[in-house]
Design an enzyme around this catalytic site. Structure first.
Site, short mmCIF file in Angstrom:
data_model
loop_
_atom_site.label_atom_id
_atom_site.label_comp_id
_atom_site.label_asym_id
_atom_site.label_seq_id
_atom_site.Cartn_x
_atom_site.Cartn_y
_atom_site.Cartn_z
CB SER A 47 -0.95 0.01 1.20
OG SER A 47 -0.23 -0.11 2.41
CG ASP A 339 -4.18 5.20 7.19
OD1 ASP A 339 -3.00 5.07 7.60
OD2 ASP A 339 -4.59 4.65 6.16
CG HIS A 342 -1.10 3.78 4.76
ND1 HIS A 342 -2.32 3.26 5.14
CD2 HIS A 342 -0.46 2.81 4.05
CE1 HIS A 342 -2.41 2.01 4.70
NE2 HIS A 342 -1.31 1.71 4.04
#
Length: 365
Positions: A47, A339, A342
């Site tokens: 991600s 978040d 991340h």
């Protein structure tokens, strides 16, 4: 609940339609600062480097194609990037004087220029442990290599075999993954921790890392930057889960990351010394700079290092980080994390600056 899901589905569809237009508009005003330092940027991983390949995967929740992701992206569009705006591949592409945004392989219509200068094949939440992508229904690292094979065929169709070889030979290959293996598969499920202690699990990950390195080299990669793990125990969600009442950095998770990083460096050194291995791989140490930001972020102008910007900042990520259900901070540039997992674009900018200062010169671009 049904209404909320319908709203999310409609928003995702709008994002899908508007994504090409938004990315094109964003890139229109960008100009390179000099000659390209590489022919293309080719990215594999999770991600941290996935700009939207997971968007249309029906069986996974590991997506960022909804608000507040992309809140500071052009048009406030949630492109699938796990951040408030840009990711490291975008910033690296800019520093290489290639383009402003690195597109995903999936879910967008590529222009010839997109393909000629590279894409990201990354899939959020994947890893080197074969179980990791299986648990969350995302693409495996082997599937990412299969995407590359199809990409190469498209290049041949565009410019022929000889020019394709020149592009691949001169490309900057960038790999960033394995964090989800430790943070999620090992520490959050019983499937591996029951059978493996941390050193044994690191050995398992290194088997996957070596296979990926050899397979990528066999496909023509000549220059590669390969990241180690960050201090996983200092990520907000991991502080919440493993850091006790005071939410300190979790020592066991950081120990696993450091053990993996040491073994990875040894593996890279072994491969670089192998006459039959034709890729120059540079280890990118991201542990130290992210630890610095997560623990001493005030030195860099941050005021919040232990919570994400989304919701409470304690645990929200992917589908839990959603403006349908919760708010988002107003001072995102003061947060190291967007978040609970991340970093923000501002933190990414510092990390990429660090990489270009200390490690990219070793690639002899």
């Amino acid at each position: 609940m049904i209404v909320a899901l319908l709203v999310l589905a409609m928003a995702a569809a709008v994002c899908g339609r508007d994504l090409n237009q938004t990315m094109a508009a964003t890139a229109q005003g960008w100009r390179p600062r000099g000659r390209p330092l590489a022919t293309a940027l080719i990215v594999f991983g999770d991600s941290i480097v996935d700009p939207g390949n997971n968007n249309n995967l029906p069986a996974t929740r590991m997506k960022a194609n909804h608000a507040p992701y992309g809140k500071d992206f052009a048009g406030h569009v949630a492109t699938g990037r796990f951040s408030n705006a840009l990711l490291p591949p975008d910033l690296i592409a800019q520093r290489l004087n290639l383009k402003q945004l690195l597109p995903p392989w999936l879910n967008v219509d590529h222009t010839p220029e997109d393909l000629l200068t590279g894409v990201s094949f990354a899939s959020g939440a994947t890893g080197f442990d074969p179980l990791t992508p299986q648990l969350v229904n995302v693409f495996t690292m082997d599937q990412e290599l299969e995407f590359f094979d199809t990409y190469r065929q498209k290049l041949v169709g565009l410019v022929g075999e000889q020019e394709t070889r020149r592009i691949i030979d001169g490309a900057f290959f960038f790999v960033c993954t394995a964090t989800d293996d430790v943070a999620n598969t090992y520490f959050m499920t019983p499937y591996r921790a029951f059978d493996y202690d941390i050193p044994a699990y690191v050995d398992l990950l290194l088997v996957g890392a070596e296979a990926f390195l050899r397979n990528t080299s066999a496909r023509g990669a000549k220059k590669m930057g390969f990241t180690g793990m960050p201090p996983i125990g200092c990520v907000p969600s991991q502080r919440t889960i493993g850091g006790g009442v005071q939410r300190r950095c979790d020592a066991r998770r950081n120990y696993a990351a450091l053990m993996y990083n040491k073994a990875l460096q040894e593996l890279i050194g072994k491969l670089n010394a192998d006459p039959g291995f034709h890729t120059h791989v540079v280890y990118f140490n991201i542990y130290d700079i992210i630890y610095e930001l997560a623990v001493h972020g005030e030195r860099w102008g941050f005021t919040e290092m232990t919570r994400g910007c989304c919701g409470s900042g304690l645990i929200e990520v992917t589908q839990l980080c959603n403006t349908q259900y919760m708010g988002v901070c107003d001072d995102v540039d003061k947060h190291v994390f967007f978040d609970s997992y991340h970093p923000t674009q501002r933190a990414y900018e510092i990390i990429v600056d660090h990489i270009f200062k200390y490690y990219v010169p070793l690639m002899h671009l």
